[in-house]
Design a protein around this motif. Sequence first.
Motif, mmCIF file in Angstrom:
data_model
loop_
_atom_site.group_PDB
_atom_site.id
_atom_site.type_symbol
_atom_site.label_atom_id
_atom_site.label_comp_id
_atom_site.label_asym_id
_atom_site.label_seq_id
_atom_site.Cartn_x
_atom_site.Cartn_y
_atom_site.Cartn_z
ATOM 1 N N ILE A 146 0.873 -1.168 0.000
ATOM 2 C CA ILE A 146 0.000 0.000 0.000
ATOM 3 C C ILE A 146 0.919 1.229 0.000
ATOM 4 N N PRO A 147 0.564 2.297 -0.693
ATOM 5 C CA PRO A 147 1.473 3.452 -0.765
ATOM 6 C C PRO A 147 1.910 3.957 0.612
ATOM 7 N N PHE A 148 3.178 4.214 0.747
ATOM 8 C CA PHE A 148 3.857 4.752 1.916
ATOM 9 C C PHE A 148 3.959 3.799 3.104
ATOM 10 N N VAL A 149 3.282 2.665 3.099
ATOM 11 C CA VAL A 149 3.425 1.686 4.182
ATOM 12 C C VAL A 149 4.798 1.007 4.119
ATOM 13 N N PRO A 150 5.344 0.700 2.938
ATOM 14 C CA PRO A 150 6.682 0.099 2.908
ATOM 15 C C PRO A 150 7.781 0.987 3.490
ATOM 16 N N LEU A 151 7.503 2.248 3.716
ATOM 17 C CA LEU A 151 8.489 3.110 4.360
ATOM 18 C C LEU A 151 8.734 2.688 5.810
ATOM 19 N N LEU A 152 7.864 1.863 6.362
ATOM 20 C CA LEU A 152 8.089 1.330 7.706
ATOM 21 C C LEU A 152 9.342 0.463 7.755
ATOM 22 N N ASN A 153 9.770 -0.049 6.611
ATOM 23 C CA ASN A 153 11.003 -0.831 6.592
ATOM 24 C C ASN A 153 12.212 0.026 6.958
ATOM 25 N N TRP A 154 12.144 1.326 6.687
ATOM 26 C CA TRP A 154 13.233 2.217 7.100
ATOM 27 C C TRP A 154 13.273 2.357 8.612
ATOM 28 N N ILE A 155 12.158 2.097 9.290
ATOM 29 C CA ILE A 155 12.137 2.108 10.757
ATOM 30 C C ILE A 155 12.582 0.760 11.300
ATOM 31 N N ALA A 156 12.124 -0.325 10.675
ATOM 32 C CA ALA A 156 12.433 -1.666 11.172
ATOM 33 C C ALA A 156 13.908 -2.023 10.978
ATOM 34 N N LEU A 157 14.511 -1.540 9.923
ATOM 35 C CA LEU A 157 15.894 -1.905 9.618
ATOM 36 C C LEU A 157 16.887 -1.444 10.692
ATOM 37 N N PRO A 158 16.882 -0.179 11.118
ATOM 38 C CA PRO A 158 17.841 0.214 12.161
ATOM 39 C C PRO A 158 17.562 -0.446 13.510
ATOM 40 N N ILE A 159 16.287 -0.685 13.819
ATOM 41 C CA ILE A 159 15.952 -1.372 15.064
ATOM 42 C C ILE A 159 16.540 -2.781 15.042
ATOM 43 N N ALA A 160 16.388 -3.471 13.924
ATOM 44 C CA ALA A 160 16.925 -4.826 13.810
ATOM 45 C C ALA A 160 18.450 -4.836 13.810
#
Length: 75
Positions: free
Chosen positions: A24-38
Amino acid sequence: MLNIISILIGIIALPIALVGIIPIPFVPLLNWIALPIAIVGAAVGAMSDSNAGRNLNLVIILVSGLRLFLTGGII
């Protein structure tokens, strides 16, 4: 103790990464949040004696990184 902290960090990053897979548009931007946390979780897991937390975070890094790589890092 560091392994438990790493697993808890992975448990926080996992739902964020899974929601970020939805196209869905702009939802994949959450990967930019998940990546540094991981990445932080993997670093903490690397300092522990066990591998479970580190491996969990490496899988999250792989999923988020692959999603960002395939979409050009934008969407």
